[in-house]
Design a protein around this motif. Structure first.
Motif, mmCIF file in Angstrom:
data_model
loop_
_atom_site.group_PDB
_atom_site.id
_atom_site.type_symbol
_atom_site.label_atom_id
_atom_site.label_comp_id
_atom_site.label_asym_id
_atom_site.label_seq_id
_atom_site.Cartn_x
_atom_site.Cartn_y
_atom_site.Cartn_z
ATOM 1 N N HIS A 13 4.800 7.028 11.152
ATOM 2 C CA HIS A 13 5.984 6.742 10.349
ATOM 3 C C HIS A 13 5.828 5.435 9.571
ATOM 4 O O HIS A 13 6.356 5.275 8.486
ATOM 5 C CB HIS A 13 7.223 6.665 11.238
ATOM 6 N N GLY A 14 5.106 4.479 10.160
ATOM 7 C CA GLY A 14 4.810 3.235 9.444
ATOM 8 C C GLY A 14 5.986 2.314 9.261
ATOM 9 O O GLY A 14 5.981 1.474 8.345
ATOM 10 N N GLU B 258 10.152 2.536 5.928
ATOM 11 C CA GLU B 258 9.709 3.556 6.883
ATOM 12 C C GLU B 258 9.107 4.713 6.099
ATOM 13 O O GLU B 258 9.656 5.803 6.055
ATOM 14 C CB GLU B 258 10.890 4.011 7.749
ATOM 15 N N PRO B 259 7.943 4.478 5.454
ATOM 16 C CA PRO B 259 7.433 5.361 4.409
ATOM 17 C C PRO B 259 7.158 6.799 4.819
ATOM 18 O O PRO B 259 7.228 7.698 3.984
ATOM 19 C CB PRO B 259 6.144 4.660 3.955
ATOM 20 N N ILE C 193 0.861 -1.178 0.000
ATOM 21 C CA ILE C 193 0.000 0.000 0.000
ATOM 22 C C ILE C 193 0.894 1.224 0.000
ATOM 23 O O ILE C 193 1.722 1.400 0.898
ATOM 24 C CB ILE C 193 -0.921 0.012 1.234
ATOM 25 N N LYS C 194 0.764 2.067 -0.994
ATOM 26 C CA LYS C 194 1.644 3.226 -1.125
ATOM 27 C C LYS C 194 1.552 4.109 0.114
ATOM 28 O O LYS C 194 0.467 4.466 0.569
ATOM 29 C CB LYS C 194 1.273 4.028 -2.365
ATOM 30 N N LEU D 18 -7.601 1.154 -0.636
ATOM 31 C CA LEU D 18 -6.207 0.878 -0.944
ATOM 32 C C LEU D 18 -5.256 1.808 -0.199
ATOM 33 O O LEU D 18 -4.111 1.453 0.022
ATOM 34 C CB LEU D 18 -5.976 1.017 -2.458
ATOM 35 N N ARG D 19 -5.738 2.991 0.194
ATOM 36 C CA ARG D 19 -4.879 3.958 0.863
ATOM 37 C C ARG D 19 -5.601 4.463 2.117
ATOM 38 O O ARG D 19 -6.194 5.546 2.121
ATOM 39 C CB ARG D 19 -4.535 5.099 -0.077
ATOM 40 N N PRO D 20 -5.591 3.665 3.198
ATOM 41 C CA PRO D 20 -6.310 4.047 4.410
ATOM 42 C C PRO D 20 -5.792 5.356 4.983
ATOM 43 O O PRO D 20 -4.596 5.620 4.992
ATOM 44 C CB PRO D 20 -6.036 2.870 5.358
ATOM 45 N N ARG D 21 -6.716 6.187 5.448
ATOM 46 C CA ARG D 21 -6.337 7.490 5.974
ATOM 47 C C ARG D 21 -5.977 7.397 7.445
ATOM 48 O O ARG D 21 -6.354 6.456 8.147
ATOM 49 C CB ARG D 21 -7.471 8.498 5.771
#
Length: 362
Positions: free
Chosen positions: A84-85, A210-211, A10-11, A47-50
């Protein structure tokens, strides 16, 4: 088809799915009925959870530990969860205590302790309090993106500066430059030191692992800025992961020293609890050709398991590959001239006055 297995990254996120927490009372699994995968063709929102931030009132704010391989006894965490993920984050399993996923929930469902500074002042004012350095932001980064809006870390830092209480940071964020005024003043009295966690110098790898942390060059820039302002700075090359970023160990140490770091450490990848699944999913999605080899080397360093939590082993591992990393680190550490940061001074602490409902008369 395994419908609940993620098919692609997931971007902008580290985790790829909602890994179930170990305390979940109920769990859900998507089932592909032939009309589209649970991870595909559901539109951009799925696809891109907020990111969702919940404000909460903390009952206490200073956490204590007696772990023999952790370099602090007290910590303050302004937030729960971290945007930070970082896919490898050892703190991800803590979200299971909230009945939330250590996967995507950890980086999208965040909690801000809006009364943290108030609670900190109260706890520091107790007659029984004994001053030892506080690590600010350990379980999750004190300078993660939502700090720009909430400024909770800044508020806590102001309390510690006012009371002349020693503290330390370890961060992945260049946002710490915002508070250089307070940090520089505290550094003059030996009240603060800062470690930057640098996992890689490669932008593409950083974007995968660490996107939403600061890019490698931004961390180094912040490191140099703090060093030039007189703030003692160190680097943690962490985590070191075989066949992913371990080849960068010496380069990370060299770049950090050039930018002002004067102490250094490293930690091997740790995979407690649900993090094992989060990590394996990431590895299969990004490096399917070497995933089995990476996990084999990890297990060789962990006594044949994905993880060994034994004190003395959990940070460094064991076996030939772990020993090789340790030898490489020691050689580079000596060659570059790393030492220790100055000890923090606990003698300057001045307890704050307890808040009174009647206010101040004088």
């Amino acid at each position: 088809m395994d419908a609940h297995k993620p098919k692609a990254p997931i971007k902008g996120r580290g985790a790829a799915s909602y890994v179930h927490g170990r305390y979940s009372v109920t769990t859900t699994h998507g089932v592909d009925d032939g009309w589209g995968s649970v991870y595909e063709d559901q539109g951009p929102e799925s696809l891109r959870p907020r990111t969702v931030v919940t404000e909460e009132t903390a009952k206490s704010i200073i956490s204590r530990n007696d772990s023999p391989d952790v370099g602090f006894a007290q910590s303050v965490n302004p937030f729960r969860g971290c945007e930070h993920g970082c896919v490898y984050c050892f703190a991800r399993p803590s979200h299971a205590y909230l009945d939330l996923s250590p996967g995507l929930d950890f980086e999208t469902k965040l909690f801000a302790k809006t009364n943290a500074a108030e609670r900190l002042r109260v706890e520091l004012s107790r007659p029984s309090y004994r001053c030892t350095p506080i690590a600010l932001g350990i379980n999750t980064d004190a300078y993660q993106p939502i700090e720009r809006r909430y400024r909770i870390t800044r508020q806590c830092l102001e309390v510690l500066a006012e009371t002349r209480h020693p503290l330390s940071f370890i961060t992945k964020s260049a946002l710490i430059e915002r508070d250089i005024d307070l940090l520089a003043a505290m550094a003059r009295d030996r009240l603060v030191n800062v470690y930057f966690s640098v996992t890689t110098l490669e932008n593409r790898l950083a974007a995968k692992m660490e996107p939403r942390a600061s890019a490698p060059h931004a961390k180094l820039r912040a490191m140099k800025a703090l060093h030039q302002a007189g703030v003692p700075v160190g680097v943690m090359a962490a985590p070191m992961i075989p066949m992913i970023n371990d080849c960068e160990l010496e380069h990370i140490l060299e770049a950090a020293y050039e930018h002002g770091a004067r102490a250094a450490g490293y930690v091997l990848l740790r995979l407690p609890h649900e993090l094992k699944q989060v990590w394996r999913e990431w590895l299969e999605l990004h490096y399917p050709d070497r995933a089995a080899h990476v996990m084999s080397l990890i297990q060789q360093m962990r006594g044949g398991k994905d993880y060994d939590s034994t004190f003395g082993k959990r940070m460094r591992g064991e076996g030939p590959f772990a020993q090789l990393i340790q030898q490489r680190f020691a050689k580079a550490h000596a060659r570059l001239g790393f030492g220790r940061l100055p000890p923090l001074d606990t003698s300057r602490f001045i307890p704050p006055r307890a808040l009174s409902a009647q206010g101040e008369l004088f």
